[in-house]
Write a protein that holds these residues in place. Structure first.
Motif, PDB file in Angstrom:
ATOM      1  N   GLU A  81     -99.528 -12.733 109.640  1.00  0.00           N
ATOM      2  CA  GLU A  81    -100.024 -13.850 110.449  1.00  0.00           C
ATOM      3  C   GLU A  81    -101.334 -14.363 109.867  1.00  0.00           C
ATOM      4  O   GLU A  81    -102.105 -13.609 109.290  1.00  0.00           O
ATOM      5  CB  GLU A  81    -100.248 -13.434 111.911  1.00  0.00           C
ATOM      6  N   ALA A  82    -101.554 -15.636 110.057  1.00  0.00           N
ATOM      7  CA  ALA A  82    -102.800 -16.251 109.611  1.00  0.00           C
ATOM      8  C   ALA A  82    -103.854 -16.072 110.688  1.00  0.00           C
ATOM      9  O   ALA A  82    -103.554 -15.971 111.878  1.00  0.00           O
ATOM     10  CB  ALA A  82    -102.582 -17.728 109.320  1.00  0.00           C
ATOM     11  N   VAL A  83    -105.127 -16.032 110.273  1.00  0.00           N
ATOM     12  CA  VAL A  83    -106.232 -15.868 111.201  1.00  0.00           C
ATOM     13  C   VAL A  83    -107.061 -17.151 111.204  1.00  0.00           C
ATOM     14  O   VAL A  83    -107.291 -17.767 110.157  1.00  0.00           O
ATOM     15  CB  VAL A  83    -107.105 -14.653 110.828  1.00  0.00           C
ATOM     16  N   ILE A  84    -107.467 -17.569 112.404  1.00  0.00           N
ATOM     17  CA  ILE A  84    -108.264 -18.793 112.534  1.00  0.00           C
ATOM     18  C   ILE A  84    -109.729 -18.474 112.248  1.00  0.00           C
ATOM     19  O   ILE A  84    -110.238 -17.411 112.627  1.00  0.00           O
ATOM     20  CB  ILE A  84    -108.104 -19.394 113.941  1.00  0.00           C
ATOM     21  N   GLU A 112    -105.770 -15.983 101.017  1.00  0.00           N
ATOM     22  CA  GLU A 112    -105.643 -14.556 101.349  1.00  0.00           C
ATOM     23  C   GLU A 112    -107.044 -13.955 101.427  1.00  0.00           C
ATOM     24  O   GLU A 112    -107.817 -14.042 100.484  1.00  0.00           O
ATOM     25  CB  GLU A 112    -104.814 -13.838 100.285  1.00  0.00           C
ATOM     26  N   ASN A 113    -107.343 -13.342 102.579  1.00  0.00           N
ATOM     27  CA  ASN A 113    -108.644 -12.693 102.720  1.00  0.00           C
ATOM     28  C   ASN A 113    -108.538 -11.225 102.327  1.00  0.00           C
ATOM     29  O   ASN A 113    -107.508 -10.780 101.782  1.00  0.00           O
ATOM     30  CB  ASN A 113    -109.181 -12.861 104.145  1.00  0.00           C
ATOM     31  N   ALA A 114    -109.576 -10.465 102.637  1.00  0.00           N
ATOM     32  CA  ALA A 114    -109.588  -9.056 102.237  1.00  0.00           C
ATOM     33  C   ALA A 114    -108.470  -8.266 102.899  1.00  0.00           C
ATOM     34  O   ALA A 114    -108.012  -7.258 102.358  1.00  0.00           O
ATOM     35  CB  ALA A 114    -110.942  -8.439 102.577  1.00  0.00           C
ATOM     36  N   GLY A 116    -105.533  -9.476 103.489  1.00  0.00           N
ATOM     37  CA  GLY A 116    -104.247 -10.023 103.060  1.00  0.00           C
ATOM     38  C   GLY A 116    -103.747 -11.155 103.938  1.00  0.00           C
ATOM     39  O   GLY A 116    -102.599 -11.576 103.785  1.00  0.00           O
ATOM     40  N   ARG A 117    -104.584 -11.633 104.847  1.00  0.00           N
ATOM     41  CA  ARG A 117    -104.153 -12.707 105.742  1.00  0.00           C
ATOM     42  C   ARG A 117    -104.709 -14.057 105.260  1.00  0.00           C
ATOM     43  O   ARG A 117    -105.839 -14.135 104.793  1.00  0.00           O
ATOM     44  CB  ARG A 117    -104.642 -12.466 107.163  1.00  0.00           C
ATOM     45  N   PRO A 118    -103.931 -15.121 105.468  1.00  0.00           N
ATOM     46  CA  PRO A 118    -104.474 -16.455 105.203  1.00  0.00           C
ATOM     47  C   PRO A 118    -105.482 -16.829 106.292  1.00  0.00           C
ATOM     48  O   PRO A 118    -105.316 -16.477 107.457  1.00  0.00           O
ATOM     49  CB  PRO A 118    -103.237 -17.372 105.266  1.00  0.00           C
ATOM     50  N   VAL A 119    -106.529 -17.521 105.900  1.00  0.00           N
ATOM     51  CA  VAL A 119    -107.516 -18.021 106.867  1.00  0.00           C
ATOM     52  C   VAL A 119    -107.300 -19.524 107.001  1.00  0.00           C
ATOM     53  O   VAL A 119    -107.278 -20.254 105.999  1.00  0.00           O
ATOM     54  CB  VAL A 119    -108.954 -17.726 106.398  1.00  0.00           C
ATOM     55  N   ILE A 120    -107.131 -19.979 108.241  1.00  0.00           N
ATOM     56  CA  ILE A 120    -106.812 -21.385 108.482  1.00  0.00           C
ATOM     57  C   ILE A 120    -107.844 -22.013 109.424  1.00  0.00           C
ATOM     58  O   ILE A 120    -108.569 -21.318 110.126  1.00  0.00           O
ATOM     59  CB  ILE A 120    -105.399 -21.548 109.077  1.00  0.00           C
ATOM     60  N   SER A 121    -107.898 -23.343 109.434  1.00  0.00           N
ATOM     61  CA  SER A 121    -108.835 -24.080 110.280  1.00  0.00           C
ATOM     62  C   SER A 121    -108.099 -25.188 111.021  1.00  0.00           C
ATOM     63  O   SER A 121    -107.436 -26.026 110.398  1.00  0.00           O
ATOM     64  CB  SER A 121    -109.965 -24.683 109.438  1.00  0.00           C
ATOM     65  N   ILE A 122    -108.248 -25.174 112.360  1.00  0.00           N
ATOM     66  CA  ILE A 122    -107.633 -26.226 113.172  1.00  0.00           C
ATOM     67  C   ILE A 122    -108.458 -27.506 113.098  1.00  0.00           C
ATOM     68  O   ILE A 122    -107.919 -28.612 113.056  1.00  0.00           O
ATOM     69  CB  ILE A 122    -107.496 -25.750 114.628  1.00  0.00           C
ATOM     70  N   ASN A 123    -109.786 -27.351 113.079  1.00  0.00           N
ATOM     71  CA  ASN A 123    -110.649 -28.537 113.044  1.00  0.00           C
ATOM     72  C   ASN A 123    -110.415 -29.382 111.808  1.00  0.00           C
ATOM     73  O   ASN A 123    -110.390 -30.609 111.865  1.00  0.00           O
ATOM     74  CB  ASN A 123    -112.119 -28.122 113.111  1.00  0.00           C
ATOM     75  N   ARG A 124    -110.239 -28.717 110.676  1.00  0.00           N
ATOM     76  CA  ARG A 124    -109.990 -29.467 109.452  1.00  0.00           C
ATOM     77  C   ARG A 124    -108.635 -30.170 109.508  1.00  0.00           C
ATOM     78  O   ARG A 124    -108.472 -31.268 108.984  1.00  0.00           O
ATOM     79  CB  ARG A 124    -110.073 -28.548 108.236  1.00  0.00           C
ATOM     80  N   ALA A 125    -107.696 -29.519 110.171  1.00  0.00           N
ATOM     81  CA  ALA A 125    -106.379 -30.149 110.316  1.00  0.00           C
ATOM     82  C   ALA A 125    -106.470 -31.381 111.206  1.00  0.00           C
ATOM     83  O   ALA A 125    -105.858 -32.420 110.930  1.00  0.00           O
ATOM     84  CB  ALA A 125    -105.392 -29.154 110.907  1.00  0.00           C
ATOM     85  N   ARG A 126    -107.248 -31.238 112.273  1.00  0.00           N
ATOM     86  CA  ARG A 126    -107.439 -32.402 113.148  1.00  0.00           C
ATOM     87  C   ARG A 126    -108.085 -33.545 112.390  1.00  0.00           C
ATOM     88  O   ARG A 126    -107.722 -34.714 112.571  1.00  0.00           O
ATOM     89  CB  ARG A 126    -108.301 -32.009 114.334  1.00  0.00           C
ATOM     90  N   ALA A 127    -109.057 -33.220 111.551  1.00  0.00           N
ATOM     91  CA  ALA A 127    -109.719 -34.257 110.767  1.00  0.00           C
ATOM     92  C   ALA A 127    -108.744 -34.917 109.799  1.00  0.00           C
ATOM     93  O   ALA A 127    -108.739 -36.144 109.643  1.00  0.00           O
ATOM     94  CB  ALA A 127    -110.903 -33.676 110.021  1.00  0.00           C
ATOM     95  N   GLU A 128    -107.922 -34.101 109.168  1.00  0.00           N
ATOM     96  CA  GLU A 128    -106.961 -34.634 108.208  1.00  0.00           C
ATOM     97  C   GLU A 128    -105.965 -35.555 108.899  1.00  0.00           C
ATOM     98  O   GLU A 128    -105.672 -36.663 108.425  1.00  0.00           O
ATOM     99  CB  GLU A 128    -106.226 -33.477 107.519  1.00  0.00           C
ATOM    100  N   ILE A 129    -105.452 -35.074 110.041  1.00  0.00           N
ATOM    101  CA  ILE A 129    -104.524 -35.911 110.812  1.00  0.00           C
ATOM    102  C   ILE A 129    -105.262 -37.137 111.355  1.00  0.00           C
ATOM    103  O   ILE A 129    -104.713 -38.239 111.408  1.00  0.00           O
ATOM    104  CB  ILE A 129    -103.896 -35.088 111.952  1.00  0.00           C
ATOM    105  N   GLY A 130    -106.531 -36.912 111.764  1.00  0.00           N
ATOM    106  CA  GLY A 130    -107.316 -38.010 112.291  1.00  0.00           C
ATOM    107  C   GLY A 130    -107.517 -39.128 111.297  1.00  0.00           C
ATOM    108  O   GLY A 130    -107.445 -40.309 111.641  1.00  0.00           O
ATOM    109  N   TRP A 131    -107.785 -38.784 110.053  1.00  0.00           N
ATOM    110  CA  TRP A 131    -107.965 -39.809 109.022  1.00  0.00           C
ATOM    111  C   TRP A 131    -106.702 -40.652 108.887  1.00  0.00           C
ATOM    112  O   TRP A 131    -106.776 -41.879 108.740  1.00  0.00           O
ATOM    113  CB  TRP A 131    -108.298 -39.160 107.678  1.00  0.00           C
ATOM    114  N   ARG A 132    -105.553 -39.979 108.912  1.00  0.00           N
ATOM    115  CA  ARG A 132    -104.304 -40.732 108.788  1.00  0.00           C
ATOM    116  C   ARG A 132    -104.082 -41.633 109.992  1.00  0.00           C
ATOM    117  O   ARG A 132    -103.666 -42.790 109.857  1.00  0.00           O
ATOM    118  CB  ARG A 132    -103.125 -39.766 108.612  1.00  0.00           C
TER     119      ARG A 132
END
Length: 470
Positions: A81-84, A112-114, A116-132
């Motif tokens: 699982e990815a961690v926020i 991948e962090n130490a 072994g999990r992916p680190v993800i960001s919701i805020n950056r996703a909102r910004a990316e979607i927001g720009w579109r």
């Protein structure tokens, strides 16, 4: 013989051929089995390594599976699982931003962090979607909403669809021009946390640049409100509004999306020289709709029609023969107009101004003077009153019983009139009303004659009728 020998040999050949076909079939099964095993191993290997194949900046979707004080885990379809990012665990109120089962979109920050999990960001996703989304809204010229999160000396910083944008001072509606730096700073500070309606006027995703305007959005929304209001308004309706501006020809009233005009003639039943005599900017008023031009998008309003027309009760209040106080409002070659009360005006014909022959009303009265007049004719349907100055003088008394509020129960005292007309010692200050040098200073003659003392019916020096002594 040869045929028999060939026939004898065929069973042996057939016997030898059958095992070969069986061997071929038995040899095929192990190959198919090995291929299936290889595909299963490859699939398992792919699933095991999927999380390591994520790319920084990649947009992924998943479901929240764990929420605690230390981390939020999201199932994005991989083995791990990815961690926020920890900076997004809580909102501005200190509460957990997500709950188990929430569906989220996020951007990969670290593949991948130490652990072994992916680190993800919701805020950056909102910004990316927001720009579109903002690009689409800019193309369609839509109005967007944004929250004021900060400010600087140049304007406001707002958050729109997860993207931080800038509203310059010149594009803020509530900001007054010409204010001091302290006033501007205080106003900007007070707007923090407010929601604003905005339009995108410039954006550059690569430079992370977003410029917005509240003024453009206000104009857009006002145009929409005006169209809606024009479709709703009906003549003779009473509407509530706020005075938005005053001009020489009338007053504009904001009806909540569109401005209507009250013409100067519709401000009052009485005489009005300028709208400022009746209204002030910002004043709330009730107005009657007298006309709607939907094609040209114009609205005509009336303030006086909200009130009762004073001519509807003229016969109950005034009677022929009454002597009443009035104010001269206008002079014409044929006579003088006099106002009894706001909205009620009559004519003193030139023949009713004096027993003497005169060539112009200004020889007897002036605009702005307060006089006593006798009512000689009433025509309510035509809004006409016939008045007489000389008959009021001949009557020699104040027999008006109509209850005119400004004078009821009190003896009439002549006002000084407009500046420059009559002084406190009773002498004329205007040259056109000054007596001839050889005459006494307190006498004005309609026409030159040989009397050294004015008759009781002659105008006094202040222009009003002289009341005979009893």
């Amino acid at each position: 013989m040869d045929g028999m020998e060939e026939a004898a040999e065929r069973p042996e050949e057939q016997a030898r051929a059958t095992p070969r076909r069986q061997d071929a079939q038995s040899g095929l099964n192990p190959e198919v089995s090995n291929t299936a095993q290889d595909m299963g191993a490859l699939l398992e290997q792919y699933e095991e390594t999927q999380h390591t194949q994520l790319r920084r900046g990649e947009l992924v979707e998943g479901t929240v599976v764990l929420v605690d004080r230390d981390e939020i885990l999201v199932d994005i379809g991989g083995k791990m699982e990815a961690v926020i990012a920890t900076s997004e665990l809580q909102n501005e109120r200190g509460e957990m931003a997500l709950r188990r089962g929430d569906h989220v979109s996020a951007v990969v920050i670290v593949p991948e962090n130490a652990e072994g999990r992916p680190v993800i960001s919701i805020n950056r996703a909102r910004a990316e979607i927001g720009w579109r989304d903002l690009q689409a809204k800019k193309d369609s010229e839509e109005v967007v909403t944004g929250e004021v999160v900060d400010h600087n000396k140049g304007g406001l910083i707002v958050s729109v669809d997860g993207v931080r944008g800038f509203v310059p001072l010149s594009q803020i509606v509530e900001l007054r021009r010409g204010g001091s730096d302290e006033e501007v700073e205080e106003k900007l500070r007070s707007m923090r946390g407010q929601t604003m309606y905005l339009k995108v006027i410039e954006m550059n995703r690569r430079r992370n640049r977003l410029i917005l305007s509240e003024r453009a959005a206000a104009q857009e929304r006002r145009a929409q409100q005006k169209d809606r209001l024009l479709s709703e308004l009906q003549a003779s309706e009473i509407r509530h509004g706020r005075v938005s501006s005053l001009t020489d020809f009338g007053a504009f009233v904001d009806l909540g999306g569109a401005d209507g005009l009250i013409h100067l003639s519709e401000l009052s039943w009485g005489q009005v020289q300028h709208p400022s005599q009746v209204l002030r900017v910002g004043q709330e008023v009730d107005v009657r709709v007298v006309g709607v031009d939907r094609e040209n998008k114009k609205i005509a309003l009336s303030l006086k029609q909200v009130e009762e027309n004073p001519w509807t009760r003229i016969e109950q209040k005034y009677h022929v023969g009454d002597t009443v106080p009035a104010k001269i409002t206008k002079l014409a070659q044929f006579g003088a107009f006099a106002e009894l009360e706001p909205g009620v005006e009559g004519l003193v014909h030139i023949s009713e101004l004096s027993d003497e022959r005169i060539t112009h009303p200004k020889q007897v009265v002036r605009e702005g003077e307060n006089v006593q007049l006798r009512i000689i004719k009433i025509e309510p349907q035509r809004h006409r009153l016939g008045l007489s100055l000389r008959q009021a003088e001949d009557a020699g008394g104040y027999d008006y019983g109509g209850g005119f509020e400004a004078y009821s129960g009190a003896s009439y005292v002549l006002d000084s009139g407009p500046s420059g007309s009559t002084t406190t010692d009773g002498e004329e200050s205007e040259e056109e009303h000054a007596p001839p040098p050889e005459e006494p200073a307190d006498t004005v003659h309609a026409l030159p004659h040989e009397q050294s003392e004015p008759a009781a019916s002659e105008p006094a020096a202040n222009g009003t009728a002289r009341v005979p002594e009893r």
